[in-house]
Design a protein around this motif. Structure first.
Motif, mmCIF file in Angstrom:
data_model
loop_
_atom_site.group_PDB
_atom_site.id
_atom_site.type_symbol
_atom_site.label_atom_id
_atom_site.label_comp_id
_atom_site.label_asym_id
_atom_site.label_seq_id
_atom_site.Cartn_x
_atom_site.Cartn_y
_atom_site.Cartn_z
ATOM 1 N N ASP A 37 0.315 3.941 -1.293
ATOM 2 C CA ASP A 37 -0.517 5.133 -1.157
ATOM 3 C C ASP A 37 -0.579 5.603 0.285
ATOM 4 O O ASP A 37 -0.744 6.796 0.549
ATOM 5 C CB ASP A 37 -1.922 4.860 -1.696
ATOM 6 N N THR A 38 -0.435 4.669 1.240
ATOM 7 C CA THR A 38 -0.472 5.055 2.658
ATOM 8 C C THR A 38 0.810 5.751 3.088
ATOM 9 O O THR A 38 0.881 6.293 4.191
ATOM 10 C CB THR A 38 -0.691 3.819 3.542
ATOM 11 N N GLY A 82 7.473 10.888 -1.021
ATOM 12 C CA GLY A 82 6.170 10.696 -0.414
ATOM 13 C C GLY A 82 6.016 11.554 0.830
ATOM 14 O O GLY A 82 6.483 12.685 0.894
ATOM 15 N N PHE A 104 2.346 8.099 -1.581
ATOM 16 C CA PHE A 104 2.609 7.908 -3.001
ATOM 17 C C PHE A 104 1.317 7.817 -3.821
ATOM 18 O O PHE A 104 1.176 6.962 -4.684
ATOM 19 C CB PHE A 104 3.483 6.675 -3.213
ATOM 20 N N LEU A 105 0.378 8.688 -3.521
ATOM 21 C CA LEU A 105 -0.785 8.876 -4.370
ATOM 22 C C LEU A 105 -0.382 9.777 -5.540
ATOM 23 O O LEU A 105 0.449 10.678 -5.374
ATOM 24 C CB LEU A 105 -1.915 9.528 -3.588
ATOM 25 N N PRO A 106 -0.937 9.581 -6.726
ATOM 26 C CA PRO A 106 -0.547 10.400 -7.880
ATOM 27 C C PRO A 106 -0.642 11.895 -7.630
ATOM 28 O O PRO A 106 0.201 12.662 -8.088
ATOM 29 C CB PRO A 106 -1.527 9.950 -8.974
ATOM 30 N N GLU A 107 -1.675 12.305 -6.886
ATOM 31 C CA GLU A 107 -1.861 13.734 -6.657
ATOM 32 C C GLU A 107 -0.994 14.266 -5.515
ATOM 33 O O GLU A 107 -1.021 15.465 -5.224
ATOM 34 C CB GLU A 107 -3.334 14.041 -6.359
ATOM 35 N N ASN A 108 -0.218 13.406 -4.886
ATOM 36 C CA ASN A 108 0.570 13.818 -3.730
ATOM 37 C C ASN A 108 2.077 13.695 -3.947
ATOM 38 O O ASN A 108 2.867 14.341 -3.257
ATOM 39 C CB ASN A 108 0.164 12.985 -2.510
ATOM 40 N N ARG A 132 0.832 -1.201 0.000
ATOM 41 C CA ARG A 132 0.000 0.000 0.000
ATOM 42 C C ARG A 132 0.869 1.255 0.000
ATOM 43 O O ARG A 132 0.917 2.002 0.980
ATOM 44 C CB ARG A 132 -0.908 -0.005 1.234
#
Length: 326
Positions: free
Chosen positions: A103-104, A130, A107-111, A101
């Protein structure tokens, strides 16, 4: 223990040591060495992509570094760019993070904050930053991802905060670089004002024009010059159309200090000419009606909203003594 057992034990220990030394990075969990291997002096261009902002380009030029973002350019202090490159080259004490994960970890695309380093046209490093993580009784750490092999690492330092930059971080905001006490000549040209003042040798303590018809006390000149200092650190007026500076200029003054001349110009953009496109409104604020620019910082224009300060500066030092009226 039999000799053959000792030999087998020795060989197994030796094999383990060699494996630990030569296994690829992704199989290790903790390291105290450099994660990024590049020569900061060989980097010719760095691109920083901050979420929600245009890309920031930092590129070596003849006498240092230049910065460009969204069509605007500036000379970037070499020390500031060196801090960024050294921070990446000096990343040590990192931990390999095994996660399904990312994203946690920010590493979200918008972040994701992206960094690309080039040597000439060759891409030498690509880094994704990140989120930062604060651990009690420890330094703040940052999650990094290297897209080349997909590894995610936790490294020391507040790298996200360090690289969250824009062109404004490299642009100077100084309009008046002189100490007021060093100014030896003042020339003001404004609405109803055309004045040139020089300090008088006798009697001391006065400034006067060329024909001696106007004199101004030293104290009044110093007060006025301190008002000029208030022009430093104004917000940028990036919506100003500099191609129209000749027709919108309404006042100016020239100061001389240490053999150097400083030209400060004032512009007024009247309501019919203010941009109506909301996309041109910077940081949620409409463009300023009044703009100022200095030869000490020729690439930048600044918004000034204090109309009383404009009036004071454009009329020159206050309380003049007109000798022909005495």
């Amino acid at each position: 223990m039999k000799n053959k057992h000792l030999v087998l034990l020795f060989l197994s220990v030796l094999a383990s040591g060699l494996a630990a030394r030569w296994l690829p990075l992704r199989y290790r969990t903790f390291f105290d060495s450099h994660l990024l291997r590049f020569d900061p002096e060989a980097v010719s261009r760095m691109v920083v992509s901050v979420p929600g902002s245009p890309d920031l380009f930092l590129e070596r030029i003849e006498n240092g570094w230049g910065a460009e973002q969204n069509g605007r350019a500036a000379v970037a202090p070499a020390d500031s760019v060196h801090v960024l490159l050294s921070a990446l080259a000096g990343v040590r004490t990192f931990r390999l993070i095994k996660t399904d994960r990312p994203d946690t970890l920010g590493f979200l695309p918008e972040n994701i904050l992206h960094i690309r380093l080039f040597q000439g046209k060759k891409l030498v490093e690509r880094i994704e930053i990140g989120m930062e993580q604060a651990v009690p009784n420890e330094d703040v750490s940052t999650y990094l991802r290297l897209p080349v092999h997909g590894g995610v690492y936790l490294v020391n330092g507040q790298l996200r905060r360090l690289f969250r930059r824009s062109l404004d971080d490299f642009r100077g905001t100084t309009i008046f670089p002189f100490a007021p006490s060093t100014v030896v000549r003042i020339e003001v040209s404004g609405p109803g004002t055309d004045l040139v003042l020089l300090p008088k040798n006798a009697p001391p303590g006065l400034w006067s024009d060329a024909n001696g018809s106007v004199s101004v006390p030293d104290s009044a000149v110093l007060i006025w010059l301190r008002q000029v200092q208030r022009l430093n650190n104004l917000p940028f007026a990036d919506d100003f159309d500099e191609s129209r500076d000749a027709e919108t200029q309404f006042a100016a003054f020239v100061l001389e200090s240490g053999g150097q001349s400083l030209l400060v110009r004032f512009f007024r953009v009247q309501p019919p000419d203010l941009p109506e496109n909301p996309e041109r409104i910077r940081n949620g604020h409409p463009p300023s009606e009044y703009v100022v620019q200095s030869s000490a910082n020729p690439l930048n224009y600044f918004a000034i909203s204090d109309t009383n300060l404009i009036r004071v500066l454009c009329q020159g030092p206050v309380s003049p003594i007109r000798l022909n009226d005495r």
